[in-house]
Design a protein around this motif. Structure first.
Motif, PDB file in Angstrom:
ATOM      1  N   GLY A 168       0.819  -1.210   0.000  1.00 38.74           N
ATOM      2  CA  GLY A 168       0.000   0.000   0.000  1.00 38.74           C
ATOM      3  C   GLY A 168       0.850   1.256   0.000  1.00 38.74           C
ATOM      4  O   GLY A 168       0.532   2.231  -0.689  1.00 38.74           O
ATOM      5  N   SER A 225       0.707   4.044  -3.015  1.00 40.96           N
ATOM      6  CA  SER A 225       0.329   5.429  -2.709  1.00 40.96           C
ATOM      7  C   SER A 225       1.494   6.376  -2.935  1.00 40.96           C
ATOM      8  O   SER A 225       1.300   7.522  -3.374  1.00 40.96           O
ATOM      9  CB  SER A 225      -0.162   5.534  -1.259  1.00 40.96           C
ATOM     10  OG  SER A 225       0.876   5.190  -0.344  1.00 40.96           O
ATOM     11  N   ALA A 260      -8.265   5.543  -9.981  1.00 44.24           N
ATOM     12  CA  ALA A 260      -8.990   4.355  -9.513  1.00 44.24           C
ATOM     13  C   ALA A 260      -8.846   3.217 -10.526  1.00 44.24           C
ATOM     14  O   ALA A 260      -8.671   2.047 -10.149  1.00 44.24           O
ATOM     15  CB  ALA A 260     -10.458   4.695  -9.292  1.00 44.24           C
ATOM     16  N   ILE A 276      -6.806  -5.310  -2.867  1.00 48.66           N
ATOM     17  CA  ILE A 276      -7.692  -4.272  -2.334  1.00 48.66           C
ATOM     18  C   ILE A 276      -6.889  -3.114  -1.750  1.00 48.66           C
ATOM     19  O   ILE A 276      -7.232  -1.941  -1.942  1.00 48.66           O
ATOM     20  CB  ILE A 276      -8.638  -4.870  -1.274  1.00 48.66           C
ATOM     21  CG1 ILE A 276      -9.581  -5.880  -1.927  1.00 48.66           C
ATOM     22  CG2 ILE A 276      -9.416  -3.769  -0.561  1.00 48.66           C
ATOM     23  CD1 ILE A 276     -10.449  -6.640  -0.946  1.00 48.66           C
ATOM     24  N   ILE A 277      -5.809  -3.432  -1.050  1.00 44.13           N
ATOM     25  CA  ILE A 277      -4.980  -2.390  -0.432  1.00 44.13           C
ATOM     26  C   ILE A 277      -4.356  -1.488  -1.491  1.00 44.13           C
ATOM     27  O   ILE A 277      -4.324  -0.264  -1.347  1.00 44.13           O
ATOM     28  CB  ILE A 277      -3.898  -3.032   0.454  1.00 44.13           C
ATOM     29  CG1 ILE A 277      -4.539  -3.614   1.706  1.00 44.13           C
ATOM     30  CG2 ILE A 277      -2.812  -2.029   0.824  1.00 44.13           C
ATOM     31  CD1 ILE A 277      -3.583  -4.409   2.578  1.00 44.13           C
ATOM     32  N   PHE A 307      -5.458  -0.910  -4.515  1.00 45.86           N
ATOM     33  CA  PHE A 307      -6.521  -0.095  -5.103  1.00 45.86           C
ATOM     34  C   PHE A 307      -6.904   1.065  -4.191  1.00 45.86           C
ATOM     35  O   PHE A 307      -6.972   2.226  -4.621  1.00 45.86           O
ATOM     36  CB  PHE A 307      -7.746  -0.972  -5.378  1.00 45.86           C
ATOM     37  CG  PHE A 307      -8.976  -0.193  -5.741  1.00 45.86           C
ATOM     38  CD1 PHE A 307      -9.108   0.386  -6.998  1.00 45.86           C
ATOM     39  CD2 PHE A 307     -10.005  -0.029  -4.824  1.00 45.86           C
ATOM     40  CE1 PHE A 307     -10.241   1.111  -7.335  1.00 45.86           C
ATOM     41  CE2 PHE A 307     -11.143   0.697  -5.152  1.00 45.86           C
ATOM     42  CZ  PHE A 307     -11.254   1.268  -6.411  1.00 45.86           C
ATOM     43  N   LEU A 308      -7.151   0.768  -2.919  1.00 48.75           N
ATOM     44  CA  LEU A 308      -7.551   1.814  -1.979  1.00 48.75           C
ATOM     45  C   LEU A 308      -6.436   2.830  -1.753  1.00 48.75           C
ATOM     46  O   LEU A 308      -6.705   4.013  -1.537  1.00 48.75           O
ATOM     47  CB  LEU A 308      -7.971   1.181  -0.643  1.00 48.75           C
ATOM     48  CG  LEU A 308      -9.260   0.366  -0.675  1.00 48.75           C
ATOM     49  CD1 LEU A 308      -9.539  -0.234   0.697  1.00 48.75           C
ATOM     50  CD2 LEU A 308     -10.431   1.225  -1.131  1.00 48.75           C
ATOM     51  N   VAL A 327      -6.685   5.398  -4.476  1.00 50.51           N
ATOM     52  CA  VAL A 327      -7.858   6.256  -4.309  1.00 50.51           C
ATOM     53  C   VAL A 327      -7.637   7.252  -3.164  1.00 50.51           C
ATOM     54  O   VAL A 327      -7.913   8.458  -3.297  1.00 50.51           O
ATOM     55  CB  VAL A 327      -9.114   5.402  -4.053  1.00 50.51           C
ATOM     56  CG1 VAL A 327     -10.297   6.272  -3.672  1.00 50.51           C
ATOM     57  CG2 VAL A 327      -9.448   4.561  -5.286  1.00 50.51           C
ATOM     58  N   VAL A 328      -7.150   6.751  -2.038  1.00 47.45           N
ATOM     59  CA  VAL A 328      -6.916   7.625  -0.882  1.00 47.45           C
ATOM     60  C   VAL A 328      -5.850   8.668  -1.201  1.00 47.45           C
ATOM     61  O   VAL A 328      -5.958   9.834  -0.805  1.00 47.45           O
ATOM     62  CB  VAL A 328      -6.510   6.786   0.347  1.00 47.45           C
ATOM     63  CG1 VAL A 328      -6.060   7.683   1.491  1.00 47.45           C
ATOM     64  CG2 VAL A 328      -7.676   5.916   0.797  1.00 47.45           C
ATOM     65  N   LYS A 379      -4.170   4.486   5.455  1.00 46.72           N
ATOM     66  CA  LYS A 379      -4.268   3.144   4.870  1.00 46.72           C
ATOM     67  C   LYS A 379      -3.901   2.091   5.899  1.00 46.72           C
ATOM     68  O   LYS A 379      -4.221   0.941   5.777  1.00 46.72           O
ATOM     69  CB  LYS A 379      -3.386   3.016   3.644  1.00 46.72           C
ATOM     70  CG  LYS A 379      -1.906   3.030   3.932  1.00 46.72           C
ATOM     71  CD  LYS A 379      -1.107   2.906   2.648  1.00 46.72           C
ATOM     72  CE  LYS A 379       0.362   2.882   2.926  1.00 46.72           C
ATOM     73  NZ  LYS A 379       0.760   1.804   3.866  1.00 46.72           N
TER      74      LYS A 379
END
Length: 214
Positions: A108, A112, A141, A180-181, A183-184, A187-188, A214
Motif C-alpha cells: 500500500g 500510494s 482508480a 484491495i490495499i 486499489f484503496l 484512491v486515498v 491506509k
C-alpha cells in the motif's frame, strides 16, 4: 553573384535593416555550449537559484512544517493497535498472516507513494488542479484496480508456494487483501493530495497522511 546583388537591391531597406539588427541566435553565454538562448543554461540558472533557496532556509522552518504532521499522525496510527487487539483471536488462529503484514503494508505504501509523487509533480506544473478531482480520481482508480489485480495475482504464488505454513485459504485471503490495499491506496492518495493542495500542504502532508489512513 550578379543575380544575388540584383535581388538584394530590390529588397526594401527596412527589411535589410531588420535582418542586420536581428541578434545572433547563439551568443556566447552558456558555459556548456556557448549559446545565449540555450535551454540548458536557463534550466541550470533556475536550478542554482532553487538550490540556494533550499540551502539558505532555516532548519526551524522545515522542522516546523513537518513535525505537526508526524506527531499528529503518530497518534492516529495508535488506532491500528486497537484494531489488532480486536482481531487478536482471528490472528492467533491464522498466525501465518502476521508474516505477511509487512508485505501488505509495504504494498500500500509503494502504490500510494507512486501516486503522490506523480500528482504532486503534475500539480506543480499545472497539468492538473483540485478542480479536476473527478477526472483524476476516475483515472487513478482505474490504474489502482489494474495494478491491484496484477500484484494480487503475483502475491498468490508467492504465498502459496514460498510459505511452509500458508494454506490455500491463506493465500487467497492475502492476495485478495493485497489487491484491495493497492486499489484503496491509489484512491486515498488522490483524495488526500488534491485536498491538501488547496492549503499548500500536498508535498509535505500527503505521504504521512496516506500512510496513516491506509
Amino acid at each position: 553573384g550578379g543575380r544575388q546583388r540584383v535581388f538584394m537591391s530590390l529588397l526594401p531597406k527596412e527589411s535589410l535593416r531588420s535582418d542586420a539588427q536581428e541578434p545572433a541566435p547563439h551568443a556566447s553565454h552558456c558555459p556548456r555550449c556557448g549559446a545565449g538562448r540555450c535551454f540548458a543554461a536557463a534550466r541550470s540558472s533556475r536550478g542554482t537559484s532553487s538550490r540556494a533557496e533550499y540551502l539558505d532556509t532555516s532548519l526551524y522552518v522545515d522542522v516546523r512544517a513537518r513535525l505537526p504532521w508526524l506527531v499528529g499522525l503518530m497518534l492516529v496510527q495508535s488506532l491500528s493497535g486497537v484494531i489488532v487487539e480486536i482481531f487478536s483471536s482471528l490472528i492467533s488462529d491464522h498466525i501465518v498472516l502476521t508474516a505477511f503484514l509487512t508485505m501488505l503494508v509495504g504494498g500500500g505504501g509503494n502504490a500510494s507513494g507512486q501516486t503522490i509523487a506523480d500528482l504532486v509533480q503534475r500539480l506543480r506544473t499545472g497539468e492538473v488542479s483540485p478542480a479536476d478531482f473527478g477526472s483524476v480520481l476516475a483515472r487513478e482508480a482505474s490504474i489502482g484496480a489494474i495494478l491491484g489485480l496484477t500484484v494480487g495475482a503475483c502475491a498468490f504464488p508467492r504465498v502459496s508456494l514460498l510459505s511452509k505454513h500458508a494454506g490455500l485459504v491463506d493465500a487467497v485471503a492475502i492476495s485478495t487483501a493485497y489487491a484491495i490495499i493497492v486499489f484503496l491506496a491509489n484512491v486515498v492518495a488522490v483524495c488526500v493530495v488534491l485536498f491538501l493542495d488547496r492549503y499548500g500542504q500536498a508535498a509535505v502532508g500527503s505521504p504521512p497522511v496516506v500512510q496513516a489512513v491506509k
